[in-house]
Write a protein that holds these residues in place. Structure first.
Motif, short mmCIF file in Angstrom:
data_model
loop_
_atom_site.label_atom_id
_atom_site.label_comp_id
_atom_site.label_asym_id
_atom_site.label_seq_id
_atom_site.Cartn_x
_atom_site.Cartn_y
_atom_site.Cartn_z
N CYS A 238 3.62 6.07 -7.77
CA CYS A 238 3.99 5.11 -6.73
C CYS A 238 5.11 4.31 -7.15
CB CYS A 238 2.76 4.40 -6.05
SG CYS A 238 1.68 5.41 -5.28
N SER A 239 5.51 4.23 -8.55
CA SER A 239 6.55 3.08 -8.82
C SER A 239 7.79 3.42 -8.51
CB SER A 239 6.44 2.95 -10.20
OG SER A 239 6.39 4.32 -11.12
N GLU A 240 8.11 4.73 -8.32
CA GLU A 240 9.32 5.20 -7.98
C GLU A 240 9.78 5.09 -6.68
OE1 GLU A 240 11.25 8.63 -10.43
OE2 GLU A 240 9.15 9.30 -10.34
N TYR A 241 8.75 5.00 -5.91
CA TYR A 241 8.90 4.90 -4.44
C TYR A 241 9.40 3.39 -3.89
CZ TYR A 241 7.41 9.74 -3.62
OH TYR A 241 7.10 11.14 -3.83
N THR A 242 8.49 2.68 -4.93
CA THR A 242 8.86 0.98 -4.50
C THR A 242 10.13 0.70 -4.43
OG1 THR A 242 6.59 0.66 -5.56
CG2 THR A 242 8.06 -1.20 -5.25
N GLY B 253 0.55 9.97 -5.17
CA GLY B 253 1.58 10.87 -4.93
C GLY B 253 1.87 11.11 -3.51
N LEU B 254 0.54 11.59 -2.89
CA LEU B 254 0.45 12.05 -1.49
C LEU B 254 0.67 10.83 -0.73
CD1 LEU B 254 -2.74 13.96 -1.54
CD2 LEU B 254 -0.62 14.84 -0.70
N LEU B 255 0.08 9.60 -0.91
CA LEU B 255 0.25 8.17 -0.13
C LEU B 255 1.77 7.75 -0.22
CD1 LEU B 255 -3.29 6.86 -0.43
CD2 LEU B 255 -2.45 8.33 1.45
N ARG B 256 2.11 7.82 -1.42
CA ARG B 256 3.48 7.15 -1.95
C ARG B 256 3.65 5.78 -1.78
NH1 ARG B 256 8.03 10.80 1.31
NH2 ARG B 256 6.67 10.07 3.18
N ARG B 257 2.44 5.11 -1.46
CA ARG B 257 2.47 3.55 -1.56
C ARG B 257 1.24 3.13 -2.33
NH1 ARG B 257 3.43 1.94 5.02
NH2 ARG B 257 5.69 3.03 4.91
N THR B 258 1.67 2.08 -3.10
CA THR B 258 0.43 1.65 -4.16
C THR B 258 -0.74 0.97 -3.65
OG1 THR B 258 2.35 1.06 -5.73
CG2 THR B 258 0.17 0.05 -6.27
N THR B 259 -0.51 0.01 -2.31
CA THR B 259 -1.63 -0.64 -1.89
C THR B 259 -2.67 0.29 -1.27
OG1 THR B 259 -0.42 -2.69 -1.69
CG2 THR B 259 -2.37 -2.51 -0.50
N PRO B 260 -2.27 0.99 -0.39
CA PRO B 260 -2.94 1.92 0.21
C PRO B 260 -4.00 2.66 -0.70
CG PRO B 260 -1.08 2.04 1.57
CD PRO B 260 -0.75 1.15 0.20
N ALA B 261 -3.29 3.33 -1.77
CA ALA B 261 -3.88 4.41 -2.94
C ALA B 261 -4.94 3.54 -3.57
CB ALA B 261 -2.70 4.77 -3.72
N LEU B 262 -4.41 2.48 -3.85
CA LEU B 262 -5.57 1.53 -4.60
C LEU B 262 -6.85 1.16 -3.66
CD1 LEU B 262 -3.47 -1.17 -6.42
CD2 LEU B 262 -4.90 0.69 -7.34
#
Length: 252
Positions: A82-86, A169-178
């Motif tokens: 997710c870091s690359e999408y941020t 990678g599917l969600l592309r966002r850190t918070t929802p994935a966590l």
């Protein structure tokens, strides 16, 4: 075709490794997980020393922190993807490396290369601490059993990291994935512990538990370490495959 693929994957893997080792949060997460494991190992060992002498199992106590330790590796996997999408760096990555399937596969392979030694060191430190503190009061365990349990724990944390990376990678966002992954591992899964035990053993966290803690003699629905490994590996491969398929079809 195989030569061409080899020439593609090698520099891509090198680039992905370089990105991961230069990401500060990767090392902060690993160091935080290492320190947390030592604190938990000390706590569990202290409780064990207060128990009945001669009846304590070093592996059970040294690996008791795995339930909490996995959180660090879940975070590690999510941050890796997710870091690359941020910050929008993913656009630069896809401009330089247009082969999306190779790129995401290489990212997961690079993640495994980093995670395997880190997971082994962290889990072994907990067991070593417990052994040093309890060597005079614990049940004697053969070195082969210790190696098998450490290998299983390392494999479990590595596969959990890769599964988390795929979901990230599917969600592309850190918070929802966590929220989803930590919610499952620490809330949903414990709450369903007493429901449908014959089905629950095929869930990734439960199956993975048997990789380093074989079933007890009185456990009816337990899995062998090999069965647990195969099930968790299947879950991981499914999510990685789905992540690659979506990754190839999406816009950056």
């Amino acid at each position: 075709m195989s030569v061409s693929s080899s020439r593609k994957i090698t520099p891509i893997l090198g680039a992905e490794l370089d990105k991961l080792v230069t990401l500060p949060w990767i090392w902060i997460t690993l160091m935080g997980t290492f320190m947390l494991n030592l604190v938990l190992a000390a706590a569990y060992t202290s409780v064990g020393l207060q128990g009945a002498a001669g009846t304590q199992n070093i592996l059970n106590i040294g690996l008791a922190s795995m339930g909490y330790l996995q959180a660090g590796f879940i975070i590690l996997g999510i941050l890796a993807t997710c870091s690359e999408y941020t910050g929008g760096q993913i656009r630069t990555t896809l401009t330089v490396i247009p082969w999306r399937g190779f790129q995401l596969s290489a990212k997961h392979l690079a993640m495994a290369i980093i995670t395997i030694p880190a997971a082994f060191i962290i889990t072994a430190s907990g067991v070593l601490y417990t052994f040093i503190m309890m060597k005079d009061t614990a049940v004697v365990i053969e070195i082969d059993a210790i190696i098998e349990s450490l290998a299983g724990a390392t494999g479990y944390l590595t596969l959990t990291t890769l599964l988390s990376a795929a979901i990230g990678g599917l969600l592309r966002r850190t918070t929802p994935a966590l929220v989803i992954l930590l919610g499952y591992y620490f809330i949903v899964s414990p709450l369903t512990r007493d429901f449908l035990p014959s089905i629950r053993i095929y869930f990734p966290d439960t199956a993975g538990h048997y990789m380093y803690m074989p079933p007890s003699s009185d456990e009816i629905n337990g899995l062998t370490p090999v069965q647990g490994t195969c099930i968790l590996m299947l879950w991981t491969l499914i999510f990685i495959t789905v992540a690659i398929v979506f990754y190839r079809k999406r816009d950056a």
